[in-house]
Design an enzyme around this catalytic site. Structure first.
Site: not given
Ligand code: MV4
Length: 445
Positions: A116, A158, A164, A203, A237, A275, A292
Site C-alpha cells: 500500500k 497503516k 481493505g 479523514i 459492503k 478507490e 480485479r
C-alpha cells in the site's frame, strides 16, 4: 479470441462469467470443490473438473490443481473472478509460465498495488491526489511522532501489507502514539509477516467512492464513472449505488481524470477500480487500486449499458478499447443479500434454502447461483444474491428496491433482507446523506 476459458471461482460470479462466455461463443470449464458438486456453475459450464475438498486452501486456492484442470481441458485462458486467486501474483505468474492467459493483472501490477505504501507513492508521482502523511515507510517511532506533529492529529497508522481495512490504528493524541505504534507493528508482523507502517492524516467521516476504469495493451485508458460504497459494516459492503448521491459533474470529471492517470501510471490492461476517500469538502484522495472485477460491477453495467465481463475478456484477448469515458444514464442500486442474521451481529447463517421466490419485473436484476433446495456451504462467503434495481432516478430505484425486497422469499436461512428493507425507509439514506460511519448508528428494529 479465446477458444475455452476456465473459471477459477464459484457461486454467482462463476455463473456471471459463464453467461457472457456463452454469448461470446467461448467454451467454458468450471472447477469445483466437493462441497459444490450440486452448484449451477458446474451444470452451466461445458465441462467441469473437481479440484479438491471443501476448504478453499485445498480447492479454489489450490494452484497446481487448477493449472492441471486447465491443462487437461485445453483451456487457453483463466478467469479468476473476485476473491480467491484474483489478486494472487504467484498465480498470475504461473498462468503466464504455462501459456495460459490470466484474465487479470500482471504479477508486477498485483505486487505493486498490494504494497500500500508503494502504491500510494506510485500514485503521488503520477499526480493522483494522496492523503498527507509520511514519505513512504516510517523508520522509527520518533519519525512517526514528528510527522504526526506536522500533519496534526488525528492520524492513522497503516500497515503497508494491509488493505481493505486490515492493519490500521487511529491515533488521537501524541501521548497515545508510541503505544499504538507498538501494537500496530506487532499486529501487522503477525498477520502479514511484514511490519512496515506508514502514517496519514485521519479523514473523519469520509465517503468511499470508487471509479471503474478500463485500459488496453495500446496505452489507452478510460473511466466508467463511480460507485458509492459508503454503506459498509466492518469493511463489508452491504449496499452500493451509482451515481453517488454526493457526486457533482465537476467532481466526477476530476476523479475520473485522476483514475485514468492511475491506470496509465501502471500501464493497466483490463478492467479495474480506483478507490478514493472523499471528505465533506469534496476533496478526494487515492486509497487503493483493485486489479480485479468487483462484486458490485453490475450497477455500473446497468447505468452505462455495458457488459464489463465481456470487456475484460476482449481486452485480455488483445482488442483495443474506444478510449471514451462513460457517464451514468440511469440510477442503479445493489443490495447484497447474504445468509447472515442482521439481528444477531450479521452472524453467518449457512444451510438449506427450503423455499425461494425471486423478485422480478421492470427494473430488477438478480445475480445469484441459488435455487430452492440448494444448501449454502459454510466454507465460503455467505452471499446469496445481488439484488439490483435500475430506474431513471434515485428515488425510483429506491422505490423499486423496496418493492423487490418485499417480494423476495428465502426460507431456511436468515438473510439481510430485513436490514435492507429498513434501510430503504431511512430518512438520511433517502436523502443520500450518508458516510462510511452511517451503519455505526443504524439500529435494526
Ligand atoms: C482511512 C480512513 C480515514 N483516513 N485513511 C479503510 C479501508 C482501507 N482501504 C482504508 N480505510 C480507511 N482509510 C485515512 N487517512 C478511513 C478508512 C475507513 C474506511 C474507508 C472506506 C470505507 C469504509 C471505511 C471504514 C472505516 C475506515
Amino acid at each position: 479470441m479465446f477458444n475455452k476459458i476456465l473459471i477459477a471461482n464459484r457461486g454467482e460470479i462463476a455463473l456471471r462469467i459463464i453467461r457472457t462466455c456463452k454469448e461470446m461463443g467461448i467454451k467454458t470449464v468450471a472447477v469445483y470443490s466437493t462441497a459444490d458438486r450440486e452448484s449451477l456453475h458446474v451444470r452451466f459450464a461445458d465441462e467441469a473438473v473437481c479440484i479438491g475438498p471443501p476448504p478453499s486452501k485445498g480447492s479454489y486456492l489450490n494452484i497446481p490443481n487448477i493449472i492441471a484442470a486447465a491443462e487437461i481441458t485445453n483451456a487457453d485462458a483463466i478467469h479468476p473472478g473476485y476473491g480467491f486467486l484474483s489478486e494472487n501474483s504467484k498465480f498470475s505468474a504461473i498462468c503466464a509460465k504455462n501459456k495460459i492467459k490470466f484474465i487479470g493483472a500482471t504479477p508486477e501490477q498485483i505486487d505493486g498495488m498490494g504494497d500500500k505504501s508503494n502504491a500510494k507513492n506510485t500514485m503521488k508521482l503520477a499526480g493522483v491526489p494522496t492523503i498527507p502523511g509520511s514519505e513512504g515507510l516510517l523508520n522509527s517511532v520518533e519519525e512517526g511522532l514528528s510527522v504526526a506533529e506536522k500533519i496534526k492529529y488525528p492520524v492513522i497508522l497503516k500497515a503497508t501489507a494491509g488493505g481493505g481495512g486490515r492493519g490500521m490504528r487511529i491515533v488521537w493524541k501524541p501521548e497515545d502514539f508510541e503505544e499504538e505504534w507498538n501494537v500496530a507493528r506487532q499486529e501487522a508482523g503477525a498477520a502479514f509477516g511484514n511490519d512496515g507502517m506508514y502514517l496519514e492524516k485521519y479523514i473523519e467521516e469520509p465517503r468511499h467512492i470508487e471509479i471503474q476504469i478500463a485500459g488496453d495493451q495500446y496505452g489507452k485508458a478510460c473511466h466508467l464513472s463511480e460507485r458509492d460504497c459508503s454503506i459498509q459494516r466492518r469493511h463489508q459492503k452491504l449496499l452500493e449505488e451509482t451515481p453517488s448521491p454526493f457526486m457533482t459533474k465537476e467532481l466526477r470529471e476530476k476523479m475520473g481524470e485522476a483514475a485514468i492517470k492511475a491506470a496509465l501510471a501502471v500501464k493497466y490492461e483490463g478492467v479495474g477500480t480506483v478507490e478514493f476517500l472523499v471528505d465533506k469538502h469534496r476533496n478526494f484522495y487515492f486509497m487503493e487500486m483493485n486489479t480485479r472485477i468487483q462484486v458490485e460491477h453490475p450497477i455500473t453495467e446497468e447505468v452505462i449499458n455495458y457488459d464489463l465481463i465481456k470487456e475484460q475478456i476482449k481486452i485480455a484477448s488483445g482488442d483495443p478499447i474506444s478510449g471514451k469515458n462513460y457517464f451514468p444514464a440511469m440510477h442503479a442500486i445493489e443490495c447484497r443479500i447474504n445468509a447472515e442474521d442482521p439481528y444477531n451481529n450479521f452472524r453467518p447463517s449457512p444451510g438449506r434454502i427450503t423455499n425461494l421466490h425471486v423478485p422480478g419485473g421492470h427494473g430488477v436484476r438478480v445475480d445469484s447461483h441459488v435455487y430452492a433446495g440448494y444448501t449454502i456451504p459454510s466454507n465460503y462467503d455467505s452471499m446469496i444474491s445481488k439484488l439490483i434495481t435500475i430506474a431513471q432516478t434515485r428515488e425510483e430505484a429506491i422505490n423499486t428496491m423496496e418493492r423487490a425486497l418485499s417480494e423476495y422469499v428465502i426460507e431456511g436461512v436468515k438473510t439481510t433482507i430485513p436490514f435492507h428493507a429498513q434501510l430503504m425507509k431511512n430518512e438520511d439514506f433517502r436523502k443520500g446523506n450518508y458516510t462510511t460511519k452511517f451503519l455505526e448508528n443504524f439500529k435494526l428494529v
